[in-house]
Design an enzyme around this catalytic site. Structure first.
Site, short mmCIF file in Angstrom:
data_model
loop_
_atom_site.label_atom_id
_atom_site.label_comp_id
_atom_site.label_asym_id
_atom_site.label_seq_id
_atom_site.Cartn_x
_atom_site.Cartn_y
_atom_site.Cartn_z
CG ASP A 95 -6.42 8.08 -0.74
OD1 ASP A 95 -6.49 6.98 -1.33
OD2 ASP A 95 -7.69 8.79 -0.94
CD GLU A 96 -5.82 8.38 -5.31
OE1 GLU A 96 -4.96 7.49 -5.81
OE2 GLU A 96 -6.91 8.30 -5.48
NE ARG A 153 -11.53 6.21 -14.11
CZ ARG A 153 -11.36 5.81 -13.15
NH1 ARG A 153 -11.66 6.35 -11.70
NH2 ARG A 153 -10.24 4.68 -12.91
CD GLN A 175 -6.88 3.94 -10.83
OE1 GLN A 175 -7.69 5.07 -11.07
NE2 GLN A 175 -7.23 3.02 -9.82
CE LYS A 234 -8.78 5.55 -2.85
NZ LYS A 234 -8.29 6.82 -3.77
CB THR A 235 -13.04 5.68 -0.28
OG1 THR A 235 -12.59 6.35 -1.46
CG2 THR A 235 -13.54 7.03 0.84
#
Length: 758
Positions: free
Chosen positions: A237-238, A614, A268, A50-51
């Site tokens: 973002d997010e 994770r 998420q 994503k980043t």
């Protein structure tokens, strides 16, 4: 001060050949980067890059000449993410990029408000207050309304008010019925006066930053139009973590150009408790007709079995847009699901596994224990301390939340903003200057009557006789100091100013004279604060930084196991992850089910999905047959989530069974007829029976001798012998269960049939 409407001086270069920064992107990532026209929703699953997509998209917009830096608004949720994004864009383009509006919601809202403060009823040097100051101010408001703070805590009210602000509700927009449960329906009135007091103090809390911006945009169409014209491209973002106020703010700004790209993962969304609204991402296509949806599903983090287990679990949620993570890597090891006796045994097994991995040169820093509730950490901390296993608890007290740091910053706040009563009241008698409660009451009463700040009122009182003796002398000295410090602030660095303030105020001397064990550490923290100030050119810049910073920079160095909550683990990744406490009422948490029903259950399942994803290489899920919660032992039913994990990706074990059954799958069939969502395992009776057949608390079965005893044989203080643990003394008796302090094995809980009097 930089003009926020300066578009920057970088000339947009011509695009001759496909730029190097597009190399290595997979087809979905490249599609997300190059889809620059109109609204775009990028559904980015865990570990899908994503980043990289975000930063490459920003670089592509700049490199293609679609916008100047000053025409781009990029919003993140943490200052750390904003810094990393800026650095990565610079590396991609081979040059630094200045002028972009890149930062958190609060940072960008603050930047806008500083420019238009008067239109929002503030002055440009307004103070951003934290939770501690919010509560203190609310206590004053409640006292004025004769509301008993012990019966109706200010901390509860601040939570109610924050939820209203998250929903973009000013006092006049809140329905009276919403505050009916607090202080006999006076919550809205208290909210209204709280806002009035903030305006008088020239202050704003975190919720106000977006709320004031929305009011500004709504009441001043020309201001909104300027920002709408300015921001040709908006990136968020997010997006799944945005609240209603943030959502409305973004929609207003994107209305003209409609080039808004939101990146997030509906699977998420785990922060509803702090205002996040998963519906924002779910209805993106309705809010922005013609929007393009790009799904990033190729995972670069985890093994096939980990992804398969996580995907199978989250597929049980109804409220999701849908995607399936996959990887080109091999399947790896299956997710281990393990049943244990209790929380203590759970911690021992995790510690044993960690030590075994460490012996195989697995770094401790790449292992994490992720718990659902904070009380779970105690057993792991005690076990790790006992065996000498280094660990860190992430999510503890932050640097700027420490008492001595708050005090020092309060001095600096009063220097920067004399009307900051909350900061002034905090340090007016710290260190002690003879200004006690009665003197403060006189000062507060006079300030309210005159409609002035406490600083201005103090100057007035020094010309009258209301204050006498030590109180008058101490206040006069302090006011004189502040006048001189404000003059200094214009000529010296913030660090030099802080050193002077701490010395001349007597604050440093106070801790030097303190003989407590905490004093040396507090003095070291004050030195570190001065060091932090060295990085800032202005006091205002530092205070804004303190008010906005959200990062929790863990200062612990070295190779250590990480312990944190599942909520705190979002965005992180580790080679090995341990997920304890997967039991009904704990996970999914009963409070979430009781308060939000199906919606709460789905958020709990998303939290489980976050926990599993994770892990890069290994994931261990544990559940206990009994657990001590708030000093009470409770029998635990396995979490329903265990039955939702696909069998082909999971290896099920149980230390509760005999050796012949240990590696057999455990079925967790739930009774769907049970009301609410606190369903119980229909085979739980068989589960408990199997637990009672356990021959030892250890991993491997041992040969034991069963002894016949008469009822009442054992009593507290009695000495007993256990074939495995040796001699010990009974600490407590609960039916046929004994809590025994063994001489060599430590404290254990055993059935009375395993021991005999000694």
């Amino acid at each position: 001060m930089d003009d926020p409407f300066d578009l920057g001086s970088d000339e947009p270069p011509s695009l001759a050949a496909p730029p190097a920064y597009l190399d290595g992107l997979n087809p979905a990532q490249r599609q997300a980067v190059e889809a620059t026209d109109g609204p775009v929703l990028v559904l980015a699953g865990a570990g899908t890059g994503k980043t990289r997509v975000l930063t490459t998209r920003l670089a592509h917009i700049l490199d293609s000449g679609l916008a100047y830096p000053g025409e781009i608004l990029a919003v993140t949720f943490t200052n750390k993410a904003a810094r990393e994004m800026r650095e990565r864009i610079g590396r991609l383009l081979g040059r630094s990029v200045e002028g972009m509006w890149l930062g958190t919601f609060h940072a960008i809202a603050t930047r806008i408000l500083r420019r238009h403060a008067e239109l929002a009823g503030l002055k440009s040097n307004f103070t951003i207050i934290d939770t501690d100051d919010q509560i203190r101010l609310l206590k004053q408001v409640m006292a004025a309304h004769q509301v008993d703070e012990k019966k109706w805590p200010a901390r509860v009210l601040i939570g109610i008010i924050q939820r209203w602000k998250d929903r973009a509700l000013t006092p006049d927009k809140v329905a009276e019925a919403e505050g009916a449960d607090f202080a006999h329906g006076r919550a809205v009135a208290l909210y209204r006066e709280y806002q009035q007091r903030l305006e008088t103090l020239n202050a704003a809390d975190f919720g106000d930053l977006l709320l004031h911006c929305l009011t500004l945009f709504t009441n001043h169409a020309d201001v909104l139009a300027d920002y709408q014209r300015r921001f040709r491209y908006i990136l968020v973002d997010e997006y799944q973590d945005t609240n209603v106020a943030q959502y409305l703010w973004l929609r207003l700004l994107a209305r003209q150009h409609r080039n808004i790209c939101c990146v997030g993962d509906d699977d998420q969304s785990i922060y509803a408790w702090r205002g996040a609204e998963v519906g924002n991402i779910l209805r993106f296509e309705e809010d922005f007709p013609g929007a393009r949806v790009v799904r990033l599903e190729r995972n670069y983090r985890s093994t096939g079995h980990i992804l398969g287990a996580a995907s199978g679990l989250i597929a049980h949620n109804r409220g999701r847009l849908g995607k399936t993570l996959w990887t080109e890597d091999d399947g790896g090891e299956k997710v281990v699901v393990r049943g244990v006796w209790d929380g203590e045994e759970e911690a021992r097994i995790v510690a044993d596994e960690i030590e075994a991995l460490q012996r195989r040169e697995h770094p401790l820093s790449q292992m994490a224990v992720l718990v659902r509730a904070s009380f779970q950490t105690r057993a792991f901390e005690e076990r790790f301390i006992t065996i000498g296993l280094p660990y860190r608890v992430i999510g503890g007290l932050r640097f700027y939340e420490r008492l001595e740091i708050r005090d020092a910053i309060a001095y600096l706040r009063v220097i920067a903003q004399p009307d900051d009563d909350l900061a002034f009241e905090r340090i007016v008698n710290r260190p002690k200057r003879g200004i006690g409660d009665s003197s403060l009451q006189i000062l507060n009463r006079a300030a309210r009557a005159a409609g002035l700040s406490m600083t201005a009122t103090a100057e007035e009182l020094l010309t009258t006789d209301e204050l006498r003796g030590r109180a008058r002398t101490g206040l006069e000295t302090l006011i004189t100091h502040f006048a001189r410090w404000r003059t200094m602030a214009a000529t010296v660095t913030p660090a030099e100013l802080a050193r002077t303030v701490l010395d001349e105020s007597g604050y440093t001397a106070m801790w030097q004279a303190d003989k407590s064990v905490e004093a040396p550490g507090r003095l070291e923290n004050l030195k570190e604060l001065v060091n932090a100030l060295e990085e800032f050119e202005s006091l205002e810049g530092f205070l804004d930084h303190v008010g906005l910073v959200m990062d929790n920079n863990d200062a612990a160095d070295g190779d250590m196991v990480n312990i944190m909550t599942l909520h705190g683990a979002k965005g992180l990744e580790f080679d090995t992850v341990f997920l304890p406490g997967w039991e009904e009422q704990l996970f999914p948490h009963q409070r979430a089910l009781d308060e939000s029903g199906q919606k709460g259950l789905e958020e709990e399942r998303r939290l489980a999905y976050v926990g599993i994803t994770r892990a890069r290489r290994k994931a261990f899920v544990l559940h206990a047959a009994s657990r001590q919660v708030y000093n009470q032992w409770n029998s635990q039913a396995p979490s329903r989530f265990l039955d939702e994990l696909p069998g082909e990706h999971v290896e099920r074990r149980s230390d509760l069974m005999g050796s012949g059954m240990r590696d057999q799958p455990m079925n967790f069939d739930f009774d769907a007829s049970r009301p609410s969502f606190g369903r119980r395992a229909s085979n739980y009776g068989r589960y408990v029976d199997a637990r009672r057949q356990q021959t030892t608390l250890d991993m491997e079965p041992v040969s034991v001798t069963y002894a016949e005893h008469e009822e009442g044989t054992f009593a507290v203080g009695g000495r007993v012998f256990h074939q495995k643990f040796g001699y010990g003394r009974i600490r407590a008796v609960d039916g046929n269960k004994l809590d025994i302090a063994f001489e060599k094995a430590g404290n254990k809980k055993v059935m009375d049939s395993f021991v005999q009097p000694a």
